[in-house]
Structures are given as structure tokens and as C-alpha cells.
Design a protein around this motif. Structure first.
Motif, PDB file in Angstrom:
ATOM      1  N   CYS A   4       0.922  -1.238   0.070  1.00 46.63           N
ATOM      2  CA  CYS A   4      -0.041   0.053   0.034  1.00 46.63           C
ATOM      3  C   CYS A   4       0.913   1.238   0.045  1.00 46.63           C
ATOM      4  CB  CYS A   4      -0.801   0.112   1.285  1.00 46.63           C
ATOM      5  SG  CYS A   4      -2.020  -1.466   1.542  1.00 46.63           S
ATOM      6  N   SER A   5       0.359   2.229  -0.636  1.00 48.65           N
ATOM      7  CA  SER A   5       0.903   3.697  -0.623  1.00 48.65           C
ATOM      8  C   SER A   5       0.143   4.456   0.584  1.00 48.65           C
ATOM      9  CB  SER A   5       0.770   4.218  -1.884  1.00 48.65           C
ATOM     10  OG  SER A   5      -0.785   4.727  -1.964  1.00 48.65           O
ATOM     11  N   ALA A   6       0.877   5.521   1.196  1.00 47.63           N
ATOM     12  CA  ALA A   6       0.183   6.503   1.879  1.00 47.63           C
ATOM     13  C   ALA A   6      -1.205   6.921   1.357  1.00 47.63           C
ATOM     14  CB  ALA A   6       0.947   7.272   2.391  1.00 47.63           C
ATOM     15  N   ARG A   7      -1.116   7.308   0.317  1.00 55.52           N
ATOM     16  CA  ARG A   7      -2.410   7.804  -0.408  1.00 55.52           C
ATOM     17  C   ARG A   7      -3.520   6.875  -0.366  1.00 55.52           C
ATOM     18  NH1 ARG A   7      -1.363  10.255  -6.326  1.00 55.52           N
ATOM     19  NH2 ARG A   7      -0.728   8.034  -6.658  1.00 55.52           N
ATOM     20  N   GLU A   8      -3.003   5.574  -0.822  1.00 56.89           N
ATOM     21  CA  GLU A   8      -4.022   4.604  -0.975  1.00 56.89           C
ATOM     22  C   GLU A   8      -4.719   4.228   0.401  1.00 56.89           C
ATOM     23  OE1 GLU A   8      -2.592   1.839  -4.677  1.00 56.89           O
ATOM     24  OE2 GLU A   8      -1.624   1.726  -2.652  1.00 56.89           O
ATOM     25  N   LEU A   9      -4.090   4.509   1.501  1.00 62.45           N
ATOM     26  CA  LEU A   9      -4.578   4.267   2.874  1.00 62.45           C
ATOM     27  C   LEU A   9      -5.193   5.608   3.685  1.00 62.45           C
ATOM     28  CD1 LEU A   9      -1.541   2.347   4.414  1.00 62.45           C
ATOM     29  CD2 LEU A   9      -3.599   1.264   3.701  1.00 62.45           C
ATOM     30  N   LYS A  10      -5.079   6.605   2.580  1.00 66.23           N
ATOM     31  CA  LYS A  10      -5.594   7.938   3.142  1.00 66.23           C
ATOM     32  C   LYS A  10      -5.146   8.320   4.435  1.00 66.23           C
ATOM     33  CE  LYS A  10      -9.964   7.383   0.281  1.00 66.23           C
ATOM     34  NZ  LYS A  10      -9.632   8.297  -1.024  1.00 66.23           N
ATOM     35  N   LEU A  11      -3.687   8.481   4.558  1.00 66.04           N
ATOM     36  CA  LEU A  11      -3.143   8.787   5.671  1.00 66.04           C
ATOM     37  C   LEU A  11      -3.045  10.214   5.675  1.00 66.04           C
ATOM     38  CD1 LEU A  11      -0.131   6.060   6.065  1.00 66.04           C
ATOM     39  CD2 LEU A  11      -2.251   6.025   6.937  1.00 66.04           C
ATOM     40  N   PRO A  12      -3.173  11.060   6.726  1.00 64.04           N
ATOM     41  CA  PRO A  12      -3.060  12.486   6.703  1.00 64.04           C
ATOM     42  C   PRO A  12      -1.846  12.871   6.116  1.00 64.04           C
ATOM     43  CG  PRO A  12      -3.958  11.785   8.642  1.00 64.04           C
ATOM     44  CD  PRO A  12      -3.394  10.386   7.952  1.00 64.04           C
ATOM     45  N   GLY A  13      -1.763  13.828   5.194  1.00 64.33           N
ATOM     46  CA  GLY A  13      -0.638  14.237   4.788  1.00 64.33           C
ATOM     47  C   GLY A  13       0.239  13.523   3.852  1.00 64.33           C
ATOM     48  N   ALA A  14      -0.491  12.491   3.236  1.00 64.98           N
ATOM     49  CA  ALA A  14       0.166  11.546   2.284  1.00 64.98           C
ATOM     50  C   ALA A  14       0.476  12.361   1.187  1.00 64.98           C
ATOM     51  CB  ALA A  14      -0.949  10.449   1.978  1.00 64.98           C
ATOM     52  N   PRO A  15       1.753  12.017   0.528  1.00 69.13           N
ATOM     53  CA  PRO A  15       2.298  12.677  -0.590  1.00 69.13           C
ATOM     54  C   PRO A  15       1.633  12.362  -1.872  1.00 69.13           C
ATOM     55  CG  PRO A  15       3.724  11.137   0.074  1.00 69.13           C
ATOM     56  CD  PRO A  15       2.722  11.321   1.162  1.00 69.13           C
ATOM     57  N   ASP A  16       1.327  13.281  -2.914  1.00 77.51           N
ATOM     58  CA  ASP A  16       0.598  12.868  -3.938  1.00 77.51           C
ATOM     59  C   ASP A  16       1.685  12.541  -5.193  1.00 77.51           C
ATOM     60  OD1 ASP A  16      -1.420  12.583  -5.833  1.00 77.51           O
ATOM     61  OD2 ASP A  16      -1.489  14.566  -6.562  1.00 77.51           O
ATOM     62  N   VAL A  17       2.436  11.419  -4.738  1.00 79.57           N
ATOM     63  CA  VAL A  17       3.438  10.924  -5.478  1.00 79.57           C
ATOM     64  C   VAL A  17       3.376   9.488  -5.599  1.00 79.57           C
ATOM     65  CG1 VAL A  17       5.173  13.002  -4.981  1.00 79.57           C
ATOM     66  CG2 VAL A  17       5.096  10.876  -3.592  1.00 79.57           C
ATOM     67  N   PRO A  18       3.972   8.785  -6.754  1.00 74.29           N
ATOM     68  CA  PRO A  18       3.740   7.370  -6.750  1.00 74.29           C
ATOM     69  C   PRO A  18       4.741   6.525  -5.810  1.00 74.29           C
ATOM     70  CG  PRO A  18       4.777   8.250  -8.625  1.00 74.29           C
ATOM     71  CD  PRO A  18       4.297   9.367  -7.743  1.00 74.29           C
ATOM     72  N   GLY A  19       4.412   5.529  -5.374  1.00 70.95           N
ATOM     73  CA  GLY A  19       5.138   4.700  -4.488  1.00 70.95           C
ATOM     74  C   GLY A  19       4.553   4.272  -3.401  1.00 70.95           C
ATOM     75  N   ILE A  20       5.029   3.001  -2.847  1.00 72.27           N
ATOM     76  CA  ILE A  20       4.339   2.481  -1.663  1.00 72.27           C
ATOM     77  C   ILE A  20       4.984   3.251  -0.429  1.00 72.27           C
ATOM     78  CG2 ILE A  20       3.875   0.101  -2.826  1.00 72.27           C
ATOM     79  CD1 ILE A  20       6.606  -0.762  -1.284  1.00 72.27           C
ATOM     80  N   LEU A  21       4.506   3.017   0.802  1.00 67.92           N
ATOM     81  CA  LEU A  21       4.653   3.382   1.865  1.00 67.92           C
ATOM     82  C   LEU A  21       6.027   2.594   2.424  1.00 67.92           C
ATOM     83  CD1 LEU A  21       4.100   5.473   4.513  1.00 67.92           C
ATOM     84  CD2 LEU A  21       2.612   3.864   5.417  1.00 67.92           C
ATOM     85  N   ILE A  22       6.999   3.053   2.678  1.00 67.86           N
ATOM     86  CA  ILE A  22       8.158   2.477   3.454  1.00 67.86           C
ATOM     87  C   ILE A  22       8.202   2.984   4.880  1.00 67.86           C
ATOM     88  CG2 ILE A  22      10.680   2.125   3.477  1.00 67.86           C
ATOM     89  CD1 ILE A  22       9.196   1.269   0.994  1.00 67.86           C
ATOM     90  N   LEU A  23       8.057   1.998   5.881  1.00 63.93           N
ATOM     91  CA  LEU A  23       7.882   1.804   7.170  1.00 63.93           C
ATOM     92  C   LEU A  23       9.420   2.192   7.763  1.00 63.93           C
ATOM     93  CD1 LEU A  23       5.028  -0.408   8.110  1.00 63.93           C
ATOM     94  CD2 LEU A  23       4.926   2.040   7.620  1.00 63.93           C
ATOM     95  N   ASN A  24       9.325   2.644   9.181  1.00 63.19           N
ATOM     96  CA  ASN A  24      10.757   2.746   9.872  1.00 63.19           C
ATOM     97  C   ASN A  24      10.794   1.554  10.877  1.00 63.19           C
ATOM     98  OD1 ASN A  24      12.731   3.341  11.634  1.00 63.19           O
ATOM     99  ND2 ASN A  24      12.335   5.655  11.776  1.00 63.19           N
ATOM    100  N   GLY A  25      11.940   0.947  10.666  1.00 63.02           N
ATOM    101  CA  GLY A  25      12.160  -0.380  11.280  1.00 63.02           C
ATOM    102  C   GLY A  25      12.371  -0.279  12.744  1.00 63.02           C
ATOM    103  N   GLU A  26      12.366   1.244  13.469  1.00 59.62           N
ATOM    104  CA  GLU A  26      12.714   1.471  14.830  1.00 59.62           C
ATOM    105  C   GLU A  26      11.335   1.518  15.347  1.00 59.62           C
ATOM    106  OE1 GLU A  26      15.001   4.771  15.312  1.00 59.62           O
ATOM    107  OE2 GLU A  26      16.805   3.869  14.748  1.00 59.62           O
ATOM    108  N   GLU A  27      10.245   1.944  14.422  1.00 57.75           N
ATOM    109  CA  GLU A  27       8.790   1.889  14.975  1.00 57.75           C
ATOM    110  C   GLU A  27       7.950   0.694  14.925  1.00 57.75           C
ATOM    111  OE1 GLU A  27       6.880   5.510  13.916  1.00 57.75           O
ATOM    112  OE2 GLU A  27       9.025   6.525  13.609  1.00 57.75           O
ATOM    113  N   TYR A  28       8.374   0.197  13.855  1.00 59.11           N
ATOM    114  CA  TYR A  28       7.378  -1.288  13.372  1.00 59.11           C
ATOM    115  C   TYR A  28       8.343  -2.455  13.126  1.00 59.11           C
ATOM    116  CZ  TYR A  28       4.333   2.522  11.657  1.00 59.11           C
ATOM    117  OH  TYR A  28       3.526   3.833  11.807  1.00 59.11           O
ATOM    118  N   GLN A  29       7.409  -3.507  13.471  1.00 64.62           N
ATOM    119  CA  GLN A  29       8.008  -5.014  13.546  1.00 64.62           C
ATOM    120  C   GLN A  29       7.170  -5.799  12.617  1.00 64.62           C
ATOM    121  OE1 GLN A  29       7.830  -6.413  17.580  1.00 64.62           O
ATOM    122  NE2 GLN A  29       9.849  -5.410  18.020  1.00 64.62           N
ATOM    123  N   VAL A  30       7.862  -6.588  11.815  1.00 62.75           N
ATOM    124  CA  VAL A  30       7.073  -7.618  11.007  1.00 62.75           C
ATOM    125  C   VAL A  30       6.182  -8.234  11.783  1.00 62.75           C
ATOM    126  CG1 VAL A  30       7.510  -9.648   9.600  1.00 62.75           C
ATOM    127  CG2 VAL A  30       9.296  -7.832   9.383  1.00 62.75           C
ATOM    128  N   GLY A  31       4.889  -8.329  11.182  1.00 68.76           N
ATOM    129  CA  GLY A  31       3.671  -9.006  11.537  1.00 68.76           C
ATOM    130  C   GLY A  31       2.608  -8.341  12.589  1.00 68.76           C
TER     131      GLY A  31
END
Length: 200
Positions: free
Chosen positions: A168-195
Motif C-alpha cells: 500500500c501507498s500512504a495515499r491509498e491508505l488515505k493517511l493524513p498528509g500523504a504525498p501525492d506521488v507514486p510509490g508504496i509507504l516504506i516504514l521505519n524499522g525502529e517503529e514497526y515490527q514484521v507481523g
């Protein structure tokens, strides 16, 4: 049962749109504050709940999170109207995944075939984003997910290659402030864990 719901008081008023799956509405019946939706096979595929805030607490705008409390409230309303009760799968639908393998699609110059680790399993997803890459943490809409647009994620085949979910991209998830540019959302490994569940 694939249960999902939408609410937008500013857009359509105090009406909760509840869907039990896929299908096109061909007729409906009104029963008190419930509008019952039927498909071409006369199967119930959803409900529009009028005056929804009377029956449900803390309704948020957009895609409504389906919880046990939500299902209980829905079933009380259905029971009061002598209608069949509903159930729901409470497993995570939007999951933090990690791309562990990526190769070019054999029949496309822009698609990639990714193997994505979801924590307890891995799945294959075809993705066209230019910023996807091995090792990156991503948001995966798994099979049965309902996107904020209302699109239901289903198994698909893209140019003869199976794909089971969507990155998913931030735009597809309708996240606040999602950039209007192509590309998926890349998450920070310090904040998120697999699963883990991705909540938005």
C-alpha cells in the motif's frame, strides 16, 4: 464472514453502511432503521443503518474498525428486527511485512514479483512501485482487506503471475498528509515490527 463498514456523517448523514461481502445491490427493503440490501440471487449482502449513532458508539469517519463490540451492537439491532445475525473474522487485515525477495516480472518491464514475510507466513505479491526493494518494511493489505476506497483485496493474477495482497501507498491508505506521488509507504524499522497490525 467478510464484514466491513463505512461511516461519513458529513457526507451522507448519520448512516452506517455495512457490507457482508461482495455483490451488487439489485433491490432493498426498509425495516425500521435498517435498509436491507439484496443481490440478484436474493441474498442479503449488506445493511444501511439509519440513525446509526443511536445504535453504535464512537463511529469514526471512513472505514470503521470491526471489533467484537461492533458485531455485538450490529447483532442486537438485527435481533430486534428478527433478522439473521452476523459474524466477523477479527484477524489482522493490514499487516507490517518485509520484502525478503524481489525479482522482475517475466512479462513486464515495470512490475516486480515480491515475496513478503508477514511474520507467521510469507506470501507472493506483484507490485509496480518503483521504490519497492528487498529488506524494506511495507504495509500489506492481505486477502479480505477493505481499502478506504471500498475496494476489497482478492487473490489475482497479473500477467499470469499470482498475487495475494497489495503493498500500500500512504495515499491509498488515505493517511493524513500523504504525498501525492507514486510509490508504496516504506516504514521505519525502529517503529514497526514484521507481523504487527498496521493501524491507520
Amino acid at each position: 464472514m467478510l464484514l466491513h463498514a463505512f461511516y461519513n456523517q458529513d457526507g451522507i448523514g448519520d448512516v452506517l453502511l455495512v457490507r457482508l461481502g461482495q455483490g451488487n445491490t439489485v433491490r432493498y427493503e426498509k425495516n425500521n432503521d435498517l435498509v436491507i440490501l439484496y443481490d440478484e440471487n436474493n441474498k442479503v449482502i449488506g445493511y444501511n443503518v439509519l440513525s446509526a449513532s443511536i445504535y453504535f458508539e464512537n463511529l469514526n469517519t471512513g472505514l470503521v474498525k470491526i471489533t467484537e463490540e461492533f458485531v455485538d451492537s450490529m447483532n442486537k439491532l438485527l435481533q430486534a428486527n428478527e433478522l439473521e445475525l452476523v459474524s466477523s473474522d477479527f484477524s489482522y487485515k493490514f499487516i507490517v511485512g518485509q520484502v525478503v525477495e524481489m525479482k522482475d516480472h517475466p512479462d513486464s518491464d515495470h512490475l516486480h514479483v515480491c515475496i513478503v514475510n508477514l511474520g507467521n507466513e510469507s506470501t507472493q505479491i506483484v507490485c509496480g512501485a518503483s521504490n519497492v526493494g528487498e529488506g524494506k518494511l511495507v504495509v500489506v493489505a492481505t486477502i479480505g482487506s477493505v481499502m478506504p476506497s471500498g475496494m476489497i483485496i482478492k487473490p489475482s493474477t497479473l500477467r499470469k503471475v499470482p498475487s495475494n495482497g497489495m503493498l500500500c501507498s500512504a495515499r491509498e491508505l488515505k493517511l493524513p498528509g500523504a504525498p501525492d506521488v507514486p510509490g508504496i509507504l516504506i516504514l521505519n524499522g525502529e517503529e514497526y515490527q514484521v507481523g504487527q497490525e498496521f493501524i491507520f
